[in-house]
Scaffold this motif. Structure first.
Motif, PDB file in Angstrom:
ATOM      1  N   GLY A 120      37.277  53.916  50.192  1.00 31.64           N
ATOM      2  CA  GLY A 120      36.607  53.537  48.959  1.00 31.64           C
ATOM      3  C   GLY A 120      36.385  52.049  48.861  1.00 31.64           C
ATOM      4  N   LEU A 121      35.393  51.673  48.059  1.00 30.17           N
ATOM      5  CA  LEU A 121      35.077  50.268  47.812  1.00 30.17           C
ATOM      6  C   LEU A 121      34.726  50.118  46.337  1.00 30.17           C
ATOM      7  CD1 LEU A 121      34.632  47.460  49.147  1.00 30.17           C
ATOM      8  CD2 LEU A 121      32.206  48.079  49.341  1.00 30.17           C
ATOM      9  N   GLY A 122      35.249  49.066  45.688  1.00 26.05           N
ATOM     10  CA  GLY A 122      35.003  48.866  44.274  1.00 26.05           C
ATOM     11  C   GLY A 122      34.792  47.408  43.916  1.00 26.05           C
ATOM     12  N   VAL A 123      34.097  47.169  42.794  1.00 26.87           N
ATOM     13  CA  VAL A 123      33.871  45.830  42.255  1.00 26.87           C
ATOM     14  C   VAL A 123      34.412  45.806  40.826  1.00 26.87           C
ATOM     15  CG1 VAL A 123      32.174  44.072  41.649  1.00 26.87           C
ATOM     16  CG2 VAL A 123      31.820  45.493  43.686  1.00 26.87           C
ATOM     17  N   ASP A 124      35.253  44.807  40.513  1.00 30.41           N
ATOM     18  CA  ASP A 124      35.920  44.703  39.218  1.00 30.41           C
ATOM     19  C   ASP A 124      35.485  43.427  38.491  1.00 30.41           C
ATOM     20  OD1 ASP A 124      37.504  46.869  40.177  1.00 30.41           O
ATOM     21  OD2 ASP A 124      38.846  45.432  41.150  1.00 30.41           O
ATOM     22  N   GLU A 125      35.278  43.536  37.186  1.00 28.38           N
ATOM     23  CA  GLU A 125      35.104  42.343  36.366  1.00 28.38           C
ATOM     24  C   GLU A 125      36.495  41.902  35.919  1.00 28.38           C
ATOM     25  OE1 GLU A 125      32.068  40.986  32.967  1.00 28.38           O
ATOM     26  OE2 GLU A 125      33.526  42.484  32.285  1.00 28.38           O
ATOM     27  N   LEU A 126      37.005  40.837  36.529  1.00 27.44           N
ATOM     28  CA  LEU A 126      38.377  40.415  36.275  1.00 27.44           C
ATOM     29  C   LEU A 126      38.521  39.717  34.930  1.00 27.44           C
ATOM     30  CD1 LEU A 126      39.313  39.066  39.817  1.00 27.44           C
ATOM     31  CD2 LEU A 126      39.459  41.395  38.920  1.00 27.44           C
ATOM     32  N   ARG A 127      37.553  38.863  34.588  1.00 29.26           N
ATOM     33  CA  ARG A 127      37.579  38.159  33.301  1.00 29.26           C
ATOM     34  C   ARG A 127      36.141  37.950  32.845  1.00 29.26           C
ATOM     35  NH1 ARG A 127      41.036  35.343  36.436  1.00 29.26           N
ATOM     36  NH2 ARG A 127      39.419  33.790  36.836  1.00 29.26           N
ATOM     37  N   GLN A 128      35.859  38.264  31.587  1.00 27.96           N
ATOM     38  CA  GLN A 128      34.526  38.027  31.055  1.00 27.96           C
ATOM     39  C   GLN A 128      34.275  36.550  30.785  1.00 27.96           C
ATOM     40  OE1 GLN A 128      34.255  40.526  27.574  1.00 27.96           O
ATOM     41  NE2 GLN A 128      33.566  42.295  28.755  1.00 27.96           N
ATOM     42  N   ALA A 129      35.330  35.818  30.421  1.00 26.60           N
ATOM     43  CA  ALA A 129      35.158  34.434  29.966  1.00 26.60           C
ATOM     44  C   ALA A 129      34.509  33.543  31.020  1.00 26.60           C
ATOM     45  CB  ALA A 129      36.513  33.855  29.543  1.00 26.60           C
ATOM     46  N   ASP A 130      34.936  33.677  32.273  1.00 23.24           N
ATOM     47  CA  ASP A 130      34.404  32.793  33.312  1.00 23.24           C
ATOM     48  C   ASP A 130      33.658  33.549  34.410  1.00 23.24           C
ATOM     49  OD1 ASP A 130      36.508  34.040  34.509  1.00 23.24           O
ATOM     50  OD2 ASP A 130      37.632  32.232  34.991  1.00 23.24           O
ATOM     51  N   GLY A 131      33.351  34.814  34.162  1.00 19.14           N
ATOM     52  CA  GLY A 131      32.565  35.572  35.129  1.00 19.14           C
ATOM     53  C   GLY A 131      33.290  35.850  36.431  1.00 19.14           C
ATOM     54  N   ALA A 132      34.595  35.997  36.375  1.00 17.13           N
ATOM     55  CA  ALA A 132      35.363  36.253  37.588  1.00 17.13           C
ATOM     56  C   ALA A 132      35.243  37.721  38.001  1.00 17.13           C
ATOM     57  CB  ALA A 132      36.833  35.901  37.369  1.00 17.13           C
ATOM     58  N   PHE A 133      34.909  37.942  39.258  1.00  9.89           N
ATOM     59  CA  PHE A 133      34.804  39.291  39.802  1.00  9.89           C
ATOM     60  C   PHE A 133      35.764  39.462  40.968  1.00  9.89           C
ATOM     61  CE2 PHE A 133      30.995  39.239  37.334  1.00  9.89           C
ATOM     62  CZ  PHE A 133      30.746  40.559  37.021  1.00  9.89           C
ATOM     63  N   GLY A 134      36.118  40.704  41.228  1.00 12.19           N
ATOM     64  CA  GLY A 134      36.986  41.012  42.348  1.00 12.19           C
ATOM     65  C   GLY A 134      36.447  42.180  43.143  1.00 12.19           C
ATOM     66  N   ILE A 135      36.884  42.288  44.379  1.00 10.46           N
ATOM     67  CA  ILE A 135      36.497  43.376  45.268  1.00 10.46           C
ATOM     68  C   ILE A 135      37.758  44.081  45.737  1.00 10.46           C
ATOM     69  CG2 ILE A 135      35.325  43.997  47.416  1.00 10.46           C
ATOM     70  CD1 ILE A 135      33.713  41.402  47.121  1.00 10.46           C
ATOM     71  N   GLN A 136      37.753  45.401  45.676  1.00 11.17           N
ATOM     72  CA  GLN A 136      38.883  46.192  46.155  1.00 11.17           C
ATOM     73  C   GLN A 136      38.431  47.183  47.218  1.00 11.17           C
ATOM     74  OE1 GLN A 136      42.000  47.878  43.644  1.00 11.17           O
ATOM     75  NE2 GLN A 136      41.002  46.959  41.853  1.00 11.17           N
ATOM     76  N   GLY A 137      39.341  47.461  48.140  1.00 13.23           N
ATOM     77  CA  GLY A 137      39.087  48.468  49.146  1.00 13.23           C
ATOM     78  C   GLY A 137      40.281  49.378  49.315  1.00 13.23           C
ATOM     79  N   LEU A 138      40.027  50.613  49.737  1.00 13.31           N
ATOM     80  CA  LEU A 138      41.081  51.615  49.927  1.00 13.31           C
ATOM     81  C   LEU A 138      40.780  52.428  51.170  1.00 13.31           C
ATOM     82  CD1 LEU A 138      43.464  53.506  48.830  1.00 13.31           C
ATOM     83  CD2 LEU A 138      41.617  54.843  47.797  1.00 13.31           C
ATOM     84  N   ALA A 139      41.817  52.700  51.956  1.00 10.73           N
ATOM     85  CA  ALA A 139      41.699  53.606  53.097  1.00 10.73           C
ATOM     86  C   ALA A 139      43.000  54.392  53.202  1.00 10.73           C
ATOM     87  CB  ALA A 139      41.442  52.840  54.393  1.00 10.73           C
TER      88      ALA A 139
END
Length: 288
Positions: free
Chosen positions: A141-160
């Protein structure tokens, strides 16, 4: 009755959509030998840990077949007796096949071992989108997360993950694009004797929105059925923090199935850090 998506579903009148209503009520007594305040998401609430608390969760699930596959939705509402958050949205998301979008506990929430001692992940619930492909022997799996709205921080997660006979191997990874830091975790579990043995290790490059304090950790647990209704899980974790402070935690979690939909969980845990805290809880949980 709608049996196409499992037990508990029924047709919403006049539609082809199936609905399932469920939930949980949990009554608990938590304690700490230092009378420390309860901490929620890293912030002290001012409410002592040594207290009774009642939590209620109500879930609504829907599903229907369509030309693009099965479309599902999930909503969970939560409220606690201490009133710290009122009635809040715990999770809400849409699924279309392996695609998932909404506000939910991501794969990072599954990191760790059974018991109450693993402390690697600091935040795991976000507004996210992800895609999971699952076959008989493996899942990726692959995912994209909005970590914080205030500064537009995004994260990427992966699973195997893969299952080979009685052994399951899982690998997680995450990257905070704003902090420019990431983490990686590996776990193996195997059916041994009357229970399941779990061993995991995690490492983070530096603090991020996913991992706040722990640089690396190693933990192990063994959950076994003492009787048909009683499961006992001892666990131990070694933790090294970014400030070079290390400590060991250990504990025993017991879960007793009183009846269908009713169980009692109890744990006693020891944190051999500077504070040398004993903590624990007893919880009566009714799920439906």
């Amino acid at each position: 009755v709608c049996d196409a998506f499992g037990t508990g579903y029924f047709y919403i009148p006049g539609t082809e959509t199936c609905l399932k209503i469920g939930g949980e009520v949990r009554f608990a007594y938590d304690w700490n030998n230092n009378d420390a305040p309860r901490v929620v998401n890293g912030t002290a609430t001012g409410i002592n840990i040594d207290d009774f608390q009642t939590r209620a969760r109500l879930t609504f699930q829907t599903a229907n077949d369509s030309e693009v596959g099965t479309i599902g939705s999930f909503v969970r509402l939560e409220a606690t007796s201490d009133g710290t958050q009122g009635v809040s949205l715990h999770e809400a998301f849409i699924t279309v096949g392996g695609f998932k979008a909404g506000y939910f506990n991501t794969w990072a929430d599954d990191i760790g071992i059974s018991g109450e001692n693993d402390t690697f992940i600091s935040n795991a619930k976000f507004d996210s989108v992800s895609y999971t492909y699952a076959a008989d022997a493996f899942t990726i799996g692959l995912g994209v997360d909005e970590l914080r709205q205030a500064d537009g921080a995004f994260g990427i997660q992966g699973l195997a993950s893969t299952t080979l006979g009685a052994v399951t191997l899982t690998l997680w990874g995450g990257y905070d694009t704003k902090a420019d830091e990431g983490y990686v975790v590996g776990k193996g579990s195997a059916d041994i004797g009357p229970g399941t043995f779990e061993l995991y290790a995690g490492w983070a490059s530096d603090p991020s929105h996913y991992v706040g304090t722990v640089e690396w950790t190693v933990g192990a647990a063994y959950g076994f059925k003492a009787t048909e209704k009683l499961k006992i899980t001892p666990s131990v974790n070694f933790v090294e923090q970014f400030n070079n402070v290390d400590y060991v935690t250990g504990g025993v979690l017991a879960s007793y199935a009183v009846a269908s939909g009713l169980k009692v969980d109890a744990t006693v845990d020891y944190n051999k850090g500077d504070s040398k805290d004993w903590t624990g809880f007893v919880r009566l949980i009714r799920s439906f």
